[in-house]
Write a protein that holds these residues in place. Structure first.
Motif, PDB file in Angstrom:
ATOM      1  N   HIS A 195      95.263 -82.854 -31.162  1.00 24.48           N
ATOM      2  CA  HIS A 195      95.057 -82.278 -29.709  1.00 24.48           C
ATOM      3  C   HIS A 195      94.522 -80.874 -29.929  1.00 24.48           C
ATOM      4  O   HIS A 195      93.757 -80.466 -28.839  1.00 24.48           O
ATOM      5  CB  HIS A 195      96.227 -82.413 -28.832  1.00 24.48           C
TER       6      HIS A 195
ATOM      7  N   TRP B 272      98.094 -85.481 -23.824  1.00 31.94           N
ATOM      8  CA  TRP B 272      98.599 -86.018 -25.290  1.00 31.94           C
ATOM      9  C   TRP B 272      99.175 -87.262 -24.741  1.00 31.94           C
ATOM     10  O   TRP B 272      98.943 -88.302 -25.158  1.00 31.94           O
ATOM     11  CB  TRP B 272      99.496 -85.320 -25.927  1.00 31.94           C
TER      12      TRP B 272
ATOM     13  N   SER C  46      91.916 -87.837 -21.511  1.00 27.46           N
ATOM     14  CA  SER C  46      92.861 -86.931 -22.544  1.00 27.46           C
ATOM     15  C   SER C  46      91.976 -85.773 -22.708  1.00 27.46           C
ATOM     16  O   SER C  46      92.668 -84.493 -22.678  1.00 27.46           O
ATOM     17  CB  SER C  46      93.335 -87.586 -23.587  1.00 27.46           C
TER      18      SER C  46
END
Lengths: 243, 315
Positions: free
Chosen positions: B60, B46, B209
């Motif tokens: 996420h 994150w 990510s």
């Protein structure tokens, strides 16, 4: 001398308002041109169109003979034109050196990762605009307006432009700082840099330019040397309120 | 931003300390640390995106879920070995990361956060209705192959994974790329005005990510051995990740790690005293107070501690 920047028949409308009205001008390589006009005349809008931050409704913008209207802002900067902003836009949580570092970066992720920062060049650029070595680690929150403008200049210079657009570069500066920035511009002119300068500080602007154009409501109303433009009746009527 | 010898000394000390830990703590503590390790991975994931670029992702769990479901389905339903299913899961998550990137090309701020939240909810609904024979529908999946047996092995695996990700990301963010990503978070227009393509930089951040989230999600599901959609696509899970990153200190890599361990152990130690959801009030209050008085997070307190130690030594 070849033409560095050629703006032809530029038109920008915001709804019913014509911000740039069929504007054409050119800049020779190594020349310095002043763009003057009252508040709201559309000077910054012209800058934004040259940089691609605003798209014109019609007209063309050529940089060293190449049409750049279809390019994005970063691509135009890589092509050789860069600008400063009326209100400085530093990276608030980065030091002076790191702010300049962003301007020096290649637009290539792999190169960003594998090659280290050029700290020598960062220092050179910082010193060239009047910072001291001790200032390199200072944060933008610790800087006065004059220092923020110097930082903006340094970051713009870091992109290695051939044509620089300076927007109100003297606003909020002390007399000493104006002299410092003026000296820097003069020395860059000697080195062949091409400038398009917007400034309300006409006495400071005069020695820095070869010629000037005046606009009002996006329309060019005069063109010539600084004194020719300032003595123009239309300019005096609009820009200076008829004095 | 430069690398110093003591940075490596600190990382070395941390790695050695963590690897020696099973010799001195109980299996119960190790199990808590396994959860802390996975939370640290998710918080780092994150942080690479949202902590750096300022694009706050509420999606996420969507990325973690893609990674977890892909490897779970491949191994359980199609008998694909984990050596293949995990890399495929990471690849799928990166493709999903590009989907999350699309709105970021046009919007940011709270609008971006809401769009990414919609991704999480969308996946929650989809796994229930599309091919429940594969996803397990609302009941999820159980009997998924586990990679380790016993708390110590699970701890070593999760610690190795977490430290590998943390050190790699820390080194990556120490380069000019890290500076450029942080600059986007401060003033995206100025980054463009410095001649850098923010679209390319953001795409890199989103993909990185997503890769970490996918990797973490895949290993996590192979640790748990089961998968429950309501637990995975849960707003509490999402906020735990975000609060861990914020509490520890964003844009630092080490901060989200500290935050993840702090939160996991805090909640665990509060469990005997406050067994219900009221535990979350306590951690909420701590997060609020810390954020009010030290917005840079726990990592800043640690940094100050080191600085004052150093001052005391040189005085």
């Amino acid at each position: 001398m070849s033409t560095a920047l050629q703006v032809s028949n530029l038109v920008k409308r915001f709804g019913g308002l014509v911000a740039t009205n069929n504007l054409s001008f050119s800049l020779k390589e190594g020349e310095s041109l002043g763009l003057i006009g009252p508040n709201g005349a559309g000077k910054t809008t012209v800058f934004s169109q040259i940089m691609g931050e605003l798209r014109q409704n019609s007209g063309t913008i050529e940089l060293f003979g190449d049409e750049i209207s279809t390019l994005s802002t970063p691509q135009r900067i890589r092509a050789g034109v860069s600008r400063t902003y009326q209100i400085p836009r530093p990276f608030g949580e980065m030091s002076v050196a790191e702010n300049i570092r962003v301007g020096l970066m290649p637009d290539n992720i792999w190169q960003m990762i594998v090659s280290p920062p050029d700290t020598r060049r960062e220092r050179e650029l910082a010193l060239s605009v009047g910072f001291l070595k001790a200032d390199l680690g200072r944060m933008p929150t610790e800087l006065a307006m004059g220092d923020l403008r110097k930082l903006e200049m340094a970051r713009t210079m870091a992109t290695a432009p051939k044509v620089m657009l300076l927007d109100e570069v003297f606003a909020g500066l002390t007399t000493g700082e104006i002299a410092q920035i003026s000296d820097l511009i003069q020395s860059m002119r000697k080195d062949g840099m091409t400038f398009l300068i917007v400034s309300h500080d006409l006495p400071a602007l005069e020695p820095l330019i070869d010629r000037a154009i005046a606009i009002e409501r996006g329309t060019m109303i005069a063109e010539g040397t600084f004194s020719e433009v300032m003595n123009d009746k239309a300019v005096q009527a609009s820009y200076l309120g008829g004095v | 931003m430069g690398l110093r010898w003591f940075h490596f000394a600190l990382w070395g000390g941390l790695i050695v300390g963590m690897l020696l830990l099973p010799q001195v703590v109980s299996n119960g503590t190790l199990r808590t640390m396994i959860f802390a390790n996975y939370l640290a991975i998710f918080a780092i994931s994150w942080d690479v995106l949202s902590g750096r670029t300022g694009y706050v992702s509420f999606g996420h769990p969507f990325l973690i879920g893609i990674g977890a479901y892909t490897t779970a389905i491949l191994t359980k339903r199609f008998d694909v070995p984990v050596e293949i299913s995990i890399p495929v899961a990471v690849l799928f998550t990166m493709i999903a990361g590009l989907l999350v990137l699309l709105p970021a090309l046009r919007i940011r701020g709270s609008y971006f956060a809401l769009v990414t939240l919609a991704f999480m909810e969308l996946l929650y609904q989809l796994v229930q209705v599309i091919r429940p024979d594969l996803t397990g529908g609302t009941r999820g999946m159980s009997g998924i192959q586990t990679l380790t047996r016993g708390a110590a092995n699970g701890y070593y695996l999760s610690t190795t994974l977490m430290l590998t990700i943390a050190v790699s990301m820390w080194l990556l963010m120490k380069t000019r790329l890290g500076t450029a990503l942080s600059a986007i978070g401060m003033n995206e227009e100025s980054v463009r005005g410095s001649g850098l393509s923010t679209t390319r930089l953001k795409a890199f951040a989103f993909l990185t990510s997503a890769m970490i989230a996918g990797l973490g999600g895949a290993f996590y599901v192979h640790y748990l051995g089961s998968l429950a959609p309501r637990a995975l696509f849960d707003i509490n899970f999402l906020f735990t990740i975000i609060v861990a990153a914020l509490l520890g200190g964003t844009s630092t890599i080490i901060g989200p790690m500290i935050g993840a361990f702090f939160m996991t152990f805090l909640l665990e130690y509060l469990r005997p005293v406050l067994p219900g959801a009221e535990r979350y009030f306590v951690y909420g209050a701590i997060a609020l107070l810390l954020y009010m008085y030290q917005p840079k997070g726990l990592v800043e307190l640690v940094r100050r501690g080191f600085k004052s130690l150093n001052k005391g030594r040189t005085a």
